[in-house]
Design an enzyme around this catalytic site. Structure first.
Site, PDB file in Angstrom:
ATOM      1  N   ASP A  43      18.331  11.015  38.458  1.00 48.98           N
ATOM      2  CA  ASP A  43      17.902   9.669  38.818  1.00 48.98           C
ATOM      3  C   ASP A  43      16.854   9.774  39.918  1.00 48.98           C
ATOM      4  OD1 ASP A  43      18.595   6.651  38.611  1.00 48.98           O
ATOM      5  OD2 ASP A  43      18.639   7.044  40.767  1.00 48.98           O
ATOM      6  N   GLU A 101      15.437   4.690  35.074  1.00 52.43           N
ATOM      7  CA  GLU A 101      14.853   5.894  35.680  1.00 52.43           C
ATOM      8  C   GLU A 101      15.831   7.053  35.653  1.00 52.43           C
ATOM      9  OE1 GLU A 101      16.797   3.839  39.208  1.00 52.43           O
ATOM     10  OE2 GLU A 101      15.701   3.165  37.467  1.00 52.43           O
TER      11      GLU A 101
END
Length: 158
Positions: A33, A76
């Site tokens: 992430d 993301e």
């Protein structure tokens, strides 16, 4: 399509295809992430955020070579499945370090990585891989909770 990473549908196909050729095998699972990605988008714009997403996938692909695949798992978040017996902690740390050094977008950005590793059985490949993904996800949250920009590996109790 934006990043060049596979999607979640392909992940299932990949795991199924791999399971057909192996009775029991070990995989490593990373969930990555981008730290403070919302702030990146809010500060520099979504186009810059897109450039960072693409760069992360490039770093991941260059680091893992043909050891596995990179899958876009969420906004993301990216999932890496490694199907070769390699030092997965070393690969994850290399990805983290390369991102930390990168200046794409003209600024420093970092990632947090959760890592798990385990045996997948041919008959239970979906259940087994789902368990590893959940473990990696829990480790990602631990990396975020304890300061970000780090790799945290799942350790089985006992």
């Amino acid at each position: 399509m934006l990043t060049g990473a596979y999607n979640r549908l392909y992940l299932r196909e990949y795991l199924e295809m791999y399971a057909k050729g192996h009775d029991n095998y070990i995989i490593s699972c990373f969930i990555i992430d981008i730290d403070n990605f919302k702030l990146i988008n809010d500060t520099y714009g979504h186009l810059t955020g897109d450039v960072i997403l693409k760069r992360l996938v490039d770093i991941c692909k260059n680091t893992i070579n043909d050891y596995g695949i990179v899958v876009r798992f969420g906004g993301e978040e990216f999932l890496i499945i490694i199907t070769k017996l390699v030092d997965s902690s070393f690969l994850a740390e290399n990805i983290r370090r390369e991102c930390e050094k990168d200046k794409t977008g003209g600024f420093k950005w970092t990632v947090s990585i959760g890592l798990s590793q385990g045996t997948i059985t041919k008959d239970n490949f979906l259940t087994d891989s789902e368990k590893l993904i959940k473990q990696a996800d829990a480790m990602l949250y631990e990396a975020k909770r304890t300061g970000k920009n780090k790799v945290v590996k799942y350790k089985a109790e006992g």
